[in-house]
Design an enzyme around this catalytic site. Structure first.
Site, PDB file in Angstrom:
ATOM      1  N   HIS A  95       0.867  -1.184   0.000  1.00  0.00           N
ATOM      2  CA  HIS A  95       0.000   0.000   0.000  1.00  0.00           C
ATOM      3  C   HIS A  95       0.904   1.234   0.000  1.00  0.00           C
ATOM      4  O   HIS A  95       1.954   1.229   0.646  1.00  0.00           O
ATOM      5  CB  HIS A  95      -0.919  -0.005   1.229  1.00  0.00           C
ATOM      6  CG  HIS A  95      -1.961   1.060   1.154  1.00  0.00           C
ATOM      7  ND1 HIS A  95      -1.678   2.388   1.418  1.00  0.00           N
ATOM      8  CD2 HIS A  95      -3.271   1.023   0.802  1.00  0.00           C
ATOM      9  CE1 HIS A  95      -2.780   3.104   1.227  1.00  0.00           C
ATOM     10  NE2 HIS A  95      -3.754   2.305   0.855  1.00  0.00           N
ATOM     11  N   GLU A 164      -3.946   1.757  -7.458  1.00  0.00           N
ATOM     12  CA  GLU A 164      -4.337   2.867  -6.582  1.00  0.00           C
ATOM     13  C   GLU A 164      -3.444   4.078  -6.850  1.00  0.00           C
ATOM     14  O   GLU A 164      -2.360   4.198  -6.246  1.00  0.00           O
ATOM     15  CB  GLU A 164      -4.161   2.468  -5.110  1.00  0.00           C
ATOM     16  CG  GLU A 164      -5.043   1.333  -4.655  1.00  0.00           C
ATOM     17  CD  GLU A 164      -5.361   1.456  -3.167  1.00  0.00           C
ATOM     18  OE1 GLU A 164      -6.545   1.444  -2.823  1.00  0.00           O
ATOM     19  OE2 GLU A 164      -4.434   1.601  -2.344  1.00  0.00           O
TER      20      GLU A 164
END
Ligand code: PGA
Length: 250
Positions: A95, A164
């Site tokens: 992430h 993302e």
């Protein structure tokens, strides 16, 4: 059987047991579709309780990160082995918040994926360009490199890649449908030797924009931060995915 979509809610460093029970109440009426997996990704200390309360349901539980080693002298880290013992279904790795705050490099992510697969946990591997890379027109090359260095070629387990864009996370801004389609197709091309691959989108997904995002042909689900903290909204996003897939059945 692998479902068509995955909708995962990353709680980040928010919420605890009270909200977990609230979530469980909101999802009492949850009707799972066999086409879409649902997963909540709460902070580490409540994963075991989450697994316990959802054991008779189709709600999956994930973790937000883990170390790549199975055990050892790594103070404060959590092992894929332990996450597997407590029944974790998914683990996010790479992430952008872990890459920038905790130095998760592409090599670290790749090794983590290998350990997770070894422990029968599905990895959700995040990739995404910064605002600066986008401004320079370098998104395509940036993602290509990140994907090739972070994702190992695995042919016997499901691999989830979440696109993302960093500038879209928590900002309320999302790329155009064409941009998402282009990058998802790039990821697919780069990883075309992986038979069980799911490419999902993350970054400011909410109840309002999810219909449009799900209708992009290469999008196979969503990784949701902020909007997953509102349980009714999270459920509405899930139901929107179900409605979209059902529209093909008529
Ligand atoms: P957001 O976060 O939905 O709040 O933009 C997404 C993520 O960080 O995974």
């Amino acid at each position: 059987m692998i479902s068509i979509m995955l909708i995962a809610g990353n709680w980040k460093m928010n919420y605890g047991l009270k909200e977990l029970y609230d979530f469980s109440n909101t999802f009492k009426s949850f009707e799972p579709s066999k086409d879409i997996d649902l997963c909540i990704i709460p902070p580490f200390p409540i994963i075991k309780e989450a697994k316990h309360i959802f054991q008779e349901t189709k709600i999956n539980v994930g973790a937000q990160c883990c170390h790549y080693k199975l055990e050892g002298s790594f103070t404060g880290d959590v092992s894929p082995k332990l996450l597997s013992e407590i029944g974790c279904d998914y683990v996010i790795t790479g992430h952008s918040e872990r890459r920038s705050n905790h130095f998760e490099t592409n090599a670290y992510v790749k090794n983590t994926v290998l350990s997770l697969i070894n422990k029968n946990i599905t990895p959700i591997i995040c990739v995404g360009e910064t605002q600066e890379e986008k401004r320079k027109g370098n998104t395509f090359n940036f993602i290509k490199k990140q994907v090739s260095e972070s994702v190992p070629i695995i042919n016997d387990a499901l691999i989830v890649v979440a696109y993302e864009p960093i500038w879209a996370i928590g900002s309320g801004n999302i790329p155009s449908e064409e941009e998402i389609e282009k990058i998802h197709n790039l990821i697919r091309e780069e990883l075309n030797s992986i038979p069980y691959l799911k490419v999902i989108y993350g970054g400011s997904v909410n109840e309002k924009n999810c219909k449009e995002i799900f209708s992009i042909p290469s999008v196979e689900g969503a990784l949701i931060g902020g909007a997953s903290l509102n349980f009714k909204e999270f459920l509405a996003i899930y139901n929107s995915g179900v409605k979209y897939l059902n529209s093909f059945k008529r």
